[in-house]
Design an enzyme around this catalytic site. Structure first.
Site, PDB file in Angstrom:
ATOM      1  N   PHE A  26       0.870  -1.180   0.000  1.00  0.00           N
ATOM      2  CA  PHE A  26       0.000   0.000   0.000  1.00  0.00           C
ATOM      3  C   PHE A  26       0.909   1.233   0.000  1.00  0.00           C
ATOM      4  CE2 PHE A  26      -3.620   2.548   0.885  1.00  0.00           C
ATOM      5  CZ  PHE A  26      -4.746   1.753   0.747  1.00  0.00           C
ATOM      6  N   GLU A  62      -0.915  -5.983   7.816  1.00  0.00           N
ATOM      7  CA  GLU A  62      -0.392  -7.351   7.682  1.00  0.00           C
ATOM      8  C   GLU A  62       1.072  -7.487   8.130  1.00  0.00           C
ATOM      9  OE1 GLU A  62      -2.459  -6.015   5.077  1.00  0.00           O
ATOM     10  OE2 GLU A  62      -4.024  -7.134   6.115  1.00  0.00           O
ATOM     11  N   HIS A  92     -10.227   4.631   7.642  1.00  0.00           N
ATOM     12  CA  HIS A  92      -9.972   3.821   8.838  1.00  0.00           C
ATOM     13  C   HIS A  92      -8.501   3.910   9.252  1.00  0.00           C
ATOM     14  CE1 HIS A  92      -9.116   1.124   5.536  1.00  0.00           C
ATOM     15  NE2 HIS A  92      -8.738   0.147   6.310  1.00  0.00           N
TER      16      HIS A  92
HETATM   17  N1  INI Z   1      -2.600   0.144   4.439  1.00  0.00           N
HETATM   18  C1  INI Z   1      -1.448   0.874   4.422  1.00  0.00           C
HETATM   19  O1  INI Z   1      -0.365   0.312   4.554  1.00  0.00           O
HETATM   20  N2  INI Z   1      -1.512   2.217   4.250  1.00  0.00           N
HETATM   21  C2  INI Z   1      -2.682   2.880   4.097  1.00  0.00           C
HETATM   22  O2  INI Z   1      -2.655   4.136   3.950  1.00  0.00           O
HETATM   23  C3  INI Z   1      -3.875   2.125   4.103  1.00  0.00           C
HETATM   24  N3  INI Z   1      -5.145   2.773   3.872  1.00  0.00           N
HETATM   25  O3  INI Z   1      -5.150   3.880   3.361  1.00  0.00           O
HETATM   26  O4  INI Z   1      -6.199   2.182   4.130  1.00  0.00           O
HETATM   27  C4  INI Z   1      -3.804   0.726   4.293  1.00  0.00           C
HETATM   28  N4  INI Z   1      -4.947  -0.032   4.322  1.00  0.00           N
HETATM   29  C5  INI Z   1      -4.903  -1.455   4.118  1.00  0.00           C
HETATM   30  C6  INI Z   1      -4.663  -2.245   5.389  1.00  0.00           C
HETATM   31  O5  INI Z   1      -3.332  -2.090   5.849  1.00  0.00           O
HETATM   32  C7  INI Z   1      -4.884  -3.738   5.130  1.00  0.00           C
HETATM   33  O6  INI Z   1      -4.026  -4.173   4.113  1.00  0.00           O
HETATM   34  C8  INI Z   1      -6.330  -4.063   4.737  1.00  0.00           C
HETATM   35  O7  INI Z   1      -7.217  -3.522   5.683  1.00  0.00           O
HETATM   36  C9  INI Z   1      -6.527  -5.593   4.681  1.00  0.00           C
HETATM   37  O8  INI Z   1      -6.321  -6.176   5.961  1.00  0.00           O
END
Ligand code: INI
Length: 160
Positions: A26, A62, A92
Site C-alpha cells: 500500500f 499485515e 480507517h
Molecule cells: N494500508 C497501508 O499500509 N496504508 C494505508 O494508507 C492504508 N489505507 O489507506 O487504508 C492501508 N490499508 C490497508 C490495510 O493495511 C490492510 O491491508 C487491509 O485492511 C486488509 O487487511
C-alpha cells in the site's frame, strides 16, 4: 560519566544472522524508498547483502503477522517493518495505525527479537514523501539503525 556496575549501550556493528525487511505494498512508491533506505543503512554498517531478505505484504495491517512468522523460522536476528499509512487516503486510518503498532510491539515482546516499526503515519502523501528520502530524511534508514542498535544492546544484556 555516571558510575554504574554495568552499562549496556548498543553499537551499530553488524550482527550475526539474517535480517528481514517486511514491507507493505500500500503506497508502494513511498515504501520502496523506505526499503532502499533501510538496505543502504544495513550495507553501510557491514551487513552482507546476502543476509538481507525482503517480504512484501498487502498493507500495514499485515506487517505483524509476517514479522511473527519469519521470527518463528529462527533465521532472523531482527525484523524491520516498513510501510506508509496516509490519513488523506483512508477513513480507517486510526484502526490501521493502532492495529499495526500494537501488533508490531506485541510481536517484539512475545519473541524477544527486535521488530522495528518503520511505518510512516502522515496526513498527506507529501509528508510521507518528505520522510522517505527527500526533505526530512529516510525513515527506512532510521529504522535499520534502530535494528542494529537494539540487536547489539540485547546481545550485550544477554551476555551479561
Ligand atoms: N494500508 C497501508 O499500509 N496504508 C494505508 O494508507 C492504508 N489505507 O489507506 O487504508 C492501508 N490499508 C490497508 C490495510 O493495511 C490492510 O491491508 C487491509 O485492511 C486488509 O487487511
Amino acid at each position: 560519566m555516571i558510575d554504574m556496575a554495568k552499562t549496556f549501550s548498543g553499537s551499530y556493528a553488524p550482527f550475526a544472522g539474517q535480517v528481514l525487511i517486511v514491507a507493505s505494498r500500500f503506497n508502494q512508491l513511498v515504501v520502496e524508498s523506505l526499503v532502499a533506505g533501510a538496505r543502504d543503512c544495513l550495507i553501510r554498517h557491514g551487513i552482507e547483502g546476502d543476509d538481507i531478505d525482503l517480504a512484501w505484504v498487502p498493507g500495514a495491517a499485515e506487517l505483524p503477522l509476517a514479522a511473527k512468522a519469519s521470527i518463528s523460522t529462527g533465521r532472523y536476528s531482527a525484523v524491520i517493518c516498513l510501510g506508509a499509512v496516509i490519513r488523506g487516503s483512508t477513513s480507517h486510518y486510526d484502526v490501521v495505525v493502532s492495529n499495526m503498532a500494537s501488533g508490531i510491539l506485541t510481536t517484539s515482546l512475545d519473541t524477544g527479537t527486535p521488530v522495528i516499526m518503520g511505518v510512516l503515519t502522515t496526513d498527506t502523501i507529501e509528508q510521507a514523501l518528505e520522510r522517505a528520502g527527500t526533505k526530512a530524511g529516510n525513515k527506512g534508514f532510521d529504522a535499520a539503525l534502530a535494528a542494529l542498535e537494539m540487536r547489539s544492546v540485547l546481545d550485550q544484556i544477554v551476555k551479561g
